[in-house]
Motif scaffolding. Structure first.
Motif, PDB file in Angstrom:
ATOM      1  N   SER A  46       1.199  -1.365  -0.521  1.00  0.00           N
ATOM      2  CA  SER A  46      -0.218  -0.173  -0.067  1.00  0.00           C
ATOM      3  C   SER A  46       0.754   1.135  -0.278  1.00  0.00           C
ATOM      4  O   SER A  46       2.019   1.101   0.125  1.00  0.00           O
ATOM      5  CB  SER A  46      -1.290  -0.078   0.735  1.00  0.00           C
ATOM      6  OG  SER A  46       0.015  -0.144   2.460  1.00  0.00           O
TER       7      SER A  46
ATOM      8  N   TRP B 219       0.591   3.855   2.131  1.00  0.00           N
ATOM      9  CA  TRP B 219       1.098   3.567   3.705  1.00  0.00           C
ATOM     10  C   TRP B 219       2.878   2.848   3.778  1.00  0.00           C
ATOM     11  O   TRP B 219       3.939   3.369   3.979  1.00  0.00           O
ATOM     12  CB  TRP B 219       0.883   3.900   3.996  1.00  0.00           C
ATOM     13  CG  TRP B 219      -0.409   5.218   4.939  1.00  0.00           C
ATOM     14  CD1 TRP B 219      -1.249   5.314   4.305  1.00  0.00           C
ATOM     15  CD2 TRP B 219       0.693   5.579   5.514  1.00  0.00           C
ATOM     16  NE1 TRP B 219      -1.703   6.359   4.809  1.00  0.00           N
ATOM     17  CE2 TRP B 219      -0.859   7.025   5.065  1.00  0.00           C
ATOM     18  CE3 TRP B 219       1.360   6.091   6.527  1.00  0.00           C
ATOM     19  CZ2 TRP B 219      -0.303   8.206   6.340  1.00  0.00           C
ATOM     20  CZ3 TRP B 219       2.411   7.242   6.670  1.00  0.00           C
ATOM     21  CH2 TRP B 219       1.165   8.820   6.533  1.00  0.00           C
TER      22      TRP B 219
ATOM     23  N   PHE C 104       5.970   3.838   2.168  1.00  0.00           N
ATOM     24  CA  PHE C 104       6.002   4.978   2.813  1.00  0.00           C
ATOM     25  C   PHE C 104       6.815   4.516   3.599  1.00  0.00           C
ATOM     26  O   PHE C 104       8.309   5.205   3.918  1.00  0.00           O
ATOM     27  CB  PHE C 104       5.175   6.136   2.894  1.00  0.00           C
ATOM     28  CG  PHE C 104       5.512   6.758   4.306  1.00  0.00           C
ATOM     29  CD1 PHE C 104       6.425   7.648   4.461  1.00  0.00           C
ATOM     30  CD2 PHE C 104       4.550   6.303   5.526  1.00  0.00           C
ATOM     31  CE1 PHE C 104       7.145   8.724   5.612  1.00  0.00           C
ATOM     32  CE2 PHE C 104       4.918   7.251   7.021  1.00  0.00           C
ATOM     33  CZ  PHE C 104       6.411   7.910   6.929  1.00  0.00           C
ATOM     34  N   ALA C 105       6.037   3.790   4.370  1.00  0.00           N
ATOM     35  CA  ALA C 105       6.872   3.412   5.736  1.00  0.00           C
ATOM     36  C   ALA C 105       8.636   2.138   5.387  1.00  0.00           C
ATOM     37  O   ALA C 105       9.069   2.544   6.253  1.00  0.00           O
ATOM     38  CB  ALA C 105       6.066   1.874   6.300  1.00  0.00           C
TER      39      ALA C 105
ATOM     40  N   SER D 141       6.177  -4.971   3.881  1.00  0.00           N
ATOM     41  CA  SER D 141       5.263  -4.197   4.203  1.00  0.00           C
ATOM     42  C   SER D 141       4.927  -4.375   5.685  1.00  0.00           C
ATOM     43  O   SER D 141       4.870  -3.014   6.528  1.00  0.00           O
ATOM     44  CB  SER D 141       3.384  -4.458   3.304  1.00  0.00           C
ATOM     45  OG  SER D 141       3.964  -4.503   2.064  1.00  0.00           O
TER      46      SER D 141
ATOM     47  N   ILE E 223       5.899  -1.334   8.405  1.00  0.00           N
ATOM     48  CA  ILE E 223       4.898  -1.024   8.899  1.00  0.00           C
ATOM     49  C   ILE E 223       4.721  -0.579  10.546  1.00  0.00           C
ATOM     50  O   ILE E 223       5.577   0.083  11.900  1.00  0.00           O
ATOM     51  CB  ILE E 223       3.384  -0.658   8.430  1.00  0.00           C
ATOM     52  CG1 ILE E 223       2.804  -0.297   6.846  1.00  0.00           C
ATOM     53  CG2 ILE E 223       2.501  -0.409   9.589  1.00  0.00           C
ATOM     54  CD1 ILE E 223       1.910  -0.874   7.017  1.00  0.00           C
TER      55      ILE E 223
ATOM     56  N   THR F 127       6.087   2.321  12.797  1.00  0.00           N
ATOM     57  CA  THR F 127       5.596   2.801  14.549  1.00  0.00           C
ATOM     58  C   THR F 127       6.472   2.872  15.664  1.00  0.00           C
ATOM     59  O   THR F 127       6.323   4.153  16.212  1.00  0.00           O
ATOM     60  CB  THR F 127       4.124   2.189  14.645  1.00  0.00           C
ATOM     61  OG1 THR F 127       3.703   1.900  13.810  1.00  0.00           O
ATOM     62  CG2 THR F 127       3.810   2.287  15.462  1.00  0.00           C
TER      63      THR F 127
ATOM     64  N   CYS G 138      11.451   3.681  -2.271  1.00  0.00           N
ATOM     65  CA  CYS G 138      10.308   3.610  -2.473  1.00  0.00           C
ATOM     66  C   CYS G 138       9.895   3.715  -3.573  1.00  0.00           C
ATOM     67  O   CYS G 138       9.144   2.537  -4.394  1.00  0.00           O
ATOM     68  CB  CYS G 138       9.731   4.569  -2.156  1.00  0.00           C
ATOM     69  SG  CYS G 138       8.997   5.699  -0.433  1.00  0.00           S
TER      70      CYS G 138
ATOM     71  N   ASN H 183       1.816   7.249  -6.317  1.00  0.00           N
ATOM     72  CA  ASN H 183       1.836   6.601  -4.564  1.00  0.00           C
ATOM     73  C   ASN H 183       3.223   6.846  -4.685  1.00  0.00           C
ATOM     74  O   ASN H 183       3.824   7.250  -3.334  1.00  0.00           O
ATOM     75  CB  ASN H 183       1.191   5.223  -4.688  1.00  0.00           C
ATOM     76  CG  ASN H 183      -0.133   5.077  -4.361  1.00  0.00           C
ATOM     77  OD1 ASN H 183      -0.964   6.430  -4.706  1.00  0.00           O
ATOM     78  ND2 ASN H 183      -1.187   4.380  -4.700  1.00  0.00           N
TER      79      ASN H 183
ATOM     80  N   ALA I 141       5.427   9.416  -1.462  1.00  0.00           N
ATOM     81  CA  ALA I 141       5.510   8.342  -0.211  1.00  0.00           C
ATOM     82  C   ALA I 141       7.214   8.980  -0.569  1.00  0.00           C
ATOM     83  O   ALA I 141       7.481   8.937   0.685  1.00  0.00           O
ATOM     84  CB  ALA I 141       5.758   6.797  -0.699  1.00  0.00           C
TER      85      ALA I 141
ATOM     86  N   ARG J 166       6.900  12.034   2.221  1.00  0.00           N
ATOM     87  CA  ARG J 166       6.589  11.990   3.004  1.00  0.00           C
ATOM     88  C   ARG J 166       7.055  10.977   3.569  1.00  0.00           C
ATOM     89  O   ARG J 166       7.679  11.615   4.986  1.00  0.00           O
ATOM     90  CB  ARG J 166       4.764  10.680   3.019  1.00  0.00           C
ATOM     91  CG  ARG J 166       3.991  11.471   2.719  1.00  0.00           C
ATOM     92  CD  ARG J 166       3.220  10.293   2.526  1.00  0.00           C
ATOM     93  NE  ARG J 166       1.859  10.923   2.226  1.00  0.00           N
ATOM     94  CZ  ARG J 166       0.508  10.149   2.561  1.00  0.00           C
ATOM     95  NH1 ARG J 166       0.391   8.682   2.859  1.00  0.00           N
ATOM     96  NH2 ARG J 166      -0.392  10.329   2.002  1.00  0.00           N
ATOM     97  N   THR J 167       8.470  10.744   2.751  1.00  0.00           N
ATOM     98  CA  THR J 167       9.977  10.127   3.830  1.00  0.00           C
ATOM     99  C   THR J 167      10.374  11.992   4.015  1.00  0.00           C
ATOM    100  O   THR J 167      11.227  11.406   5.616  1.00  0.00           O
ATOM    101  CB  THR J 167      10.447   9.166   2.374  1.00  0.00           C
ATOM    102  OG1 THR J 167       9.627   7.377   2.441  1.00  0.00           O
ATOM    103  CG2 THR J 167      11.592   8.448   3.253  1.00  0.00           C
TER     104      THR J 167
END
Length: 491
Positions: A29, A31, A34-35, A168, A172, A176, A234, A247, A251, A254-255
């Protein structure tokens, strides 16, 4: 046909137009993508690895290098975003260079980036050694650090073998844990262990002596340059992301935003928690970060922090391996490297290239074992990593500028429009300046080969690549499209 099937179909149709049929599954995905970039960029790993060195070299104002490097690398990310939106291919830097310029340029950019990635995997895993030792209570000797390095690489490789969904999930979880951990540690230090106000960010506390401060700041800025790469990962997994043209550039940005903000916050809170900058600058306090954590959290609490730090190192290693594995696979898919028949094999059960991932585990282990030859052997090898990453980046930026001047107009879902040329030029200028600063000899008292170790290691890798390329001629074996960004009449 469901909406997801329709999206996958359009993505695969676009890939077919580019001359490829993907074997990956689009299970990653936005996210998760990006993660992956965030954990590769890893604010905790970069800040915790170089905090003491940067503070000793430049004093508290070294934190401004985060803004300098962040702004420059954001421009690079914008250029990459345009390229990946038009060429959403696995492997990132290599296939982008191939389409923008041609086979030889692509071969060399892929070679430089692959070597830098493999060395960086070793450096990150090796950097986790002291934290593993502190967590489990044993002495961080050279042999113990190498054993910890091997163990971390093995775990990362096994997780990567799990496939895109497992990767993935790991990304994530790593994102987190790292973000929440950095916020918790930072807030705790600000509220319970703060010794200074923000004014110290404008006081070098005598770092560099009585001479001008700019050369000292540029030497300390290595912490900022080390921080801002990882967003390209990414793009390495573009064939595993739905709607990659939209996307992946998102991403990447955002990184830079979130990763850069987290790194700057982590560095700021650590700076304000160091009681005596003079002791760090003089060398009396050789490990200010560990001392701050032990003082603020106590021995037991510091071990808990070390656990979160270790998750960050592991997730960073996983992301680096994922990028190296996809690059190797992309390289081998176009028959660009020795052993390509093995390295391009694909596990359809797990949807990963197993032998390419294995290479991304075995070579870093060999480099780590090789560090036992001398106590500073690993430092000499790793000195190429940052320069190699930046060099590979700028090979894409330069190829994009050349293609743009020859008539290339980005046609993907993300474009800069009329600002594209200006952003491209400034991104290239930043990258060249960063490489000069990274390579600049700053230890005249050391032996000449130590003083010029970054340039020497970079030169050796490039020289070996040139010899390899022109003796094997692998770059010319594949009929995959190359140089087609530029209009045919201007190539």
């Amino acid at each position: 046909m469901s909406t997801s099937d329709s999206k996958a179909g359009s993505d695969d149709a676009r890939l077919s137009e580019l001359g490829y049929t993907t074997e990956f599954r689009r299970d990653m995905s936005l996210w998760a993508n990006f993660a992956l970039g965030f954990t590769y960029l890893s604010p905790v790993v970069s800040t915790y690895t170089l905090f003491g060195v940067a503070l000793a070299a430049g004093g508290p104002p070294m934190i401004w290098s985060f803004l300098l490097a962040g702004a420059g690398q954001f421009l690079v990310a914008l250029v990459f975003g345009e390229v990946v939106a038009q060429y959403p291919l696995a492997g990132g830097i290599y296939p982008w260079s191939r389409r923008l310029w041609g086979k030889r340029w692509a071969w060399m950019s892929g070679w430089v980036y692959l070597m830098a990635l493999l060395v960086t995997i070793t450096s990150v895993a090796y950097g986790a050694g002291p934290y593993i030792a502190l967590l489990f209570g044993f002495h961080p000797t050279v042999i113990n650090n190498v054993l910890c390095t091997i163990a971390l690489i093995v775990v990362a490789t096994l997780i990567n073998y799990g496939g895109t969904k497992v990767l993935s999930m790991a990304a994530i979880i790593g994102f987190t844990a790292e973000l929440l951990g950095a916020l918790f540690v930072g807030i705790w230090l600000l509220t319970t262990h703060r010794f200074h106000g923000l004014g110290v960010l404008f006081d070098n506390f005598g770092a560099g002596g009585s001479g001008p401060y700019l050369p000292v700041f540029l030497a300390a800025a290595i912490i900022g340059f080390y921080q801002y790469y990882g967003f390209e990962a990414c793009g390495d997994t573009a064939e595993e992301v739905p709607h990659p043209g939209r996307n992946v550039p998102k991403a990447m940005r955002r990184t830079i935003y979130i990763g850069g903000a987290a790194a700057t916050f982590a560095c700021l809170t650590l700076l304000l928690a160091v009681p005596d900058y003079g002791k760090v600058i003089s060398g009396e306090d050789a490990d200010p970060l560990i001392n701050v954590l032990n003082s603020a959290f106590g021995t037991t609490g510091a071990r808990g922090v070390m656990g979160v730090v270790l998750i960050s190192f592991l997730s960073c290693t996983i992301s680096l391996q994922a990028a190296a594995g996809r690059l190797t696979y992309s390289y081998a898919r176009d028959e660009m490297i020795i052993g390509y028949k093995l390295l391009r094999r694909f596990s359809h059960a797990r949807h990963v290239p197993p032998y390419a991932l294995l290479l991304a585990g075995v070579v870093p282990v060999v480099i780590a074992v090789g560090s036992l030859i001398s106590t500073d052997a690993l430092t000499k090898i790793v000195s190429f990593a940052i320069l190699g990453i930046y060099l590979a980046f700028q090979m894409v930026v330069f190829a994009a500028l050349r293609a743009r001047l020859k008539g290339w107009r980005p046609t993907g879902e993300f474009t800069l429009g009329r600002w594209g040329l200006l952003v491209n030029v400034v991104a290239l200028a930043y990258g060249i300046g960063a490489m000069v600063n990274i390579s600049w000899p700053r230890t005249p008292q050391a032996a000449w080969y130590d003083n010029y170790i970054v340039l020497l290691s970079g030169g050796i890798v490039v020289a070996i690549g040139v010899i390899y390329m022109f003796t094997t001629h692998h770059y010319g074996r594949s009929n995959a499209p190359a140089g087609d960004a530029v209009p045919a009449d201007k190539r």
